[in-house]
Design a protein around this motif. Sequence first.
Motif, mmCIF file in Angstrom:
data_model
loop_
_atom_site.group_PDB
_atom_site.id
_atom_site.type_symbol
_atom_site.label_atom_id
_atom_site.label_comp_id
_atom_site.label_asym_id
_atom_site.label_seq_id
_atom_site.Cartn_x
_atom_site.Cartn_y
_atom_site.Cartn_z
ATOM 1 N N GLN A 130 18.586 20.621 -8.212
ATOM 2 C CA GLN A 130 17.408 20.575 -7.350
ATOM 3 C C GLN A 130 17.029 21.976 -6.867
ATOM 4 O O GLN A 130 15.841 22.350 -6.876
ATOM 5 C CB GLN A 130 17.684 19.672 -6.140
ATOM 6 N N LEU A 168 11.014 26.121 2.957
ATOM 7 C CA LEU A 168 10.981 24.831 3.642
ATOM 8 C C LEU A 168 11.666 24.920 5.000
ATOM 9 O O LEU A 168 11.117 24.473 6.021
ATOM 10 C CB LEU A 168 11.654 23.760 2.773
ATOM 11 N N LEU A 187 6.613 21.220 -2.545
ATOM 12 C CA LEU A 187 7.621 20.396 -1.883
ATOM 13 C C LEU A 187 7.137 18.956 -1.730
ATOM 14 O O LEU A 187 7.903 18.011 -1.946
ATOM 15 C CB LEU A 187 7.971 20.992 -0.522
ATOM 16 N N LEU A 188 5.875 18.781 -1.379
ATOM 17 C CA LEU A 188 5.326 17.433 -1.211
ATOM 18 C C LEU A 188 5.273 16.696 -2.545
ATOM 19 O O LEU A 188 5.711 15.534 -2.636
ATOM 20 C CB LEU A 188 3.925 17.517 -0.603
ATOM 21 N N ALA A 231 6.980 17.289 -5.307
ATOM 22 C CA ALA A 231 8.330 17.034 -5.799
ATOM 23 C C ALA A 231 8.946 15.833 -5.080
ATOM 24 O O ALA A 231 9.563 14.964 -5.719
ATOM 25 C CB ALA A 231 9.207 18.269 -5.617
ATOM 26 N N LEU A 232 8.766 15.777 -3.757
ATOM 27 C CA LEU A 232 9.323 14.669 -2.974
ATOM 28 C C LEU A 232 8.707 13.339 -3.392
ATOM 29 O O LEU A 232 9.429 12.353 -3.618
ATOM 30 C CB LEU A 232 9.082 14.922 -1.483
ATOM 31 N N VAL A 233 7.388 13.302 -3.527
ATOM 32 C CA VAL A 233 6.699 12.060 -3.889
ATOM 33 C C VAL A 233 7.096 11.597 -5.289
ATOM 34 O O VAL A 233 7.408 10.413 -5.511
ATOM 35 C CB VAL A 233 5.171 12.249 -3.792
ATOM 36 N N GLU A 235 9.791 12.431 -7.119
ATOM 37 C CA GLU A 235 11.204 12.061 -7.193
ATOM 38 C C GLU A 235 11.481 10.748 -6.473
ATOM 39 O O GLU A 235 12.279 9.929 -6.955
ATOM 40 C CB GLU A 235 12.071 13.182 -6.618
ATOM 41 N N LEU A 236 10.834 10.521 -5.327
ATOM 42 C CA LEU A 236 11.013 9.249 -4.620
ATOM 43 C C LEU A 236 10.467 8.083 -5.431
ATOM 44 O O LEU A 236 11.095 7.020 -5.516
ATOM 45 C CB LEU A 236 10.324 9.306 -3.260
ATOM 46 N N ILE A 293 16.030 12.833 -9.812
ATOM 47 C CA ILE A 293 16.105 14.272 -9.552
ATOM 48 C C ILE A 293 16.394 15.035 -10.843
ATOM 49 O O ILE A 293 15.772 16.056 -11.146
ATOM 50 C CB ILE A 293 17.186 14.582 -8.494
#
Length: 455
Positions: A88, A100, A137-138, A140-142, A144-145, A173
């Motif tokens: 990651q 971040l 970051l947003l 990647a988070l969305v 991956e989730l 991930i």
Amino acid sequence: MLTIAVLRKKLHFRPSPPQVMMIGFIIIILIGAQLLSSPISFTEGTSIPFLDAIFMSASATCVTGLTVLNTGSHFSIFGQVVIILLAQIGGLGFMTLATLFALMFRKRISFRERLVLQESMNYGSTEGIVRMIRKVLLYALVIELTGAVLLSSYFMLEMPALQALYFGVYHSISFFNNAGFDLFAQFPDRAASLIHYVEDPFINIVSMLLIFFGGIGFIVISELVTFPKNKKFSLHSKVVLSVTGILTAIGAVVILALEFSNPYTLQPLSATGKFLGATFQSVTARSAGLSTIDPSLLREVTQFFLIILMFIGAGPGSTGGGIRVTTFAILIGAMIAMVRGKDDIVLFRYRIAKRQIHQAIMFTMIAFFIICAATMLLTITESGSFLSILFEATSAYCTVGMSAGLTAHLSDPGKIIIILLMFVGRLGPVTLAFALNTHSKKELYRFPEGKITIG
């Protein structure tokens, strides 16, 4: 003796952005190796050789996926978590994650830090770089989730809920960051990677989408998100998306044709399985390193074709490697322009600057020479076939992670060569050269132009 001025200069040494990236990657790899070499990281409760720990740490940090020890069967949950955290960090970039934390604590991002971020993200300028990092970051988070939810819900059909959740998060991930690590070898009735799911449409489609989004780069993802509103793409995004689509389609057709009658790969599969198998190898070969078909069982001509796909790689500013699809597009454009007798390379009605053409040629030649040199060294240290050695060297430098079966049997010198290939491939040879060159000076004069005969 050092003069006071020289001493003061050394004491006030401030690393350049490329040097920050190089030092940062080295520190992360060493920390990861220290954690992975401890007994708590290994299933048998014993420490592994430090060189193997460095190899695994470098492979994870450089989001490659080549392994000398199987992640699912040899490492404990602690070791597995260390590996995926390194992937990651390596995929998003350590400076992105550092930003971040800085934003969380409302710290100001200095201009120097913005330069490092620009270097790590392969972004055009420092203007808007912090805003871009927030988007990275947003997104990647969305992504991956979403991948974790889809995979976890599917895995719950075949394993306990808690294990399915762990598998879903872990592989989401890994797939998005094009890291290529998997945990399926811990099941005694399954092979490593996604070979068990070769004919499974759900796992194939979800995995390919995660690989695709990780491989096109965050600039393109940002424009895909805003496209419904803006109704336009930049030249960069047009080239990345079009070349990615063309290479995926051509790759799938070629692999299907070459492996259709191979009894060890596509022949035993259904029509859907053949299509999924060929398409998945085409997608994964340019960045991810996962496999639904054992690469060592492919015909030699197919392995060589995969080497070409690995060499081309993914998009700039992505979690993938290679010379990049944009570089490949410029080279093809140059060839077409030369054949047609044109002076300019034109893509989507835009003329490509001469400087970018020179950069594309330089990146390609550097990658070619590094892979050739590494392959020659590996033929001395290893006992595998030439094609399998070339396959491994290309996979390492282009941070793909596919293996024709050589990695698990590497000698210590071979492991060192592969580690260096992964590191240089992830950092980039030009970035590494700038990091090592501390005495660059602007030329004060130019030599007269000369002419030589070509062709």
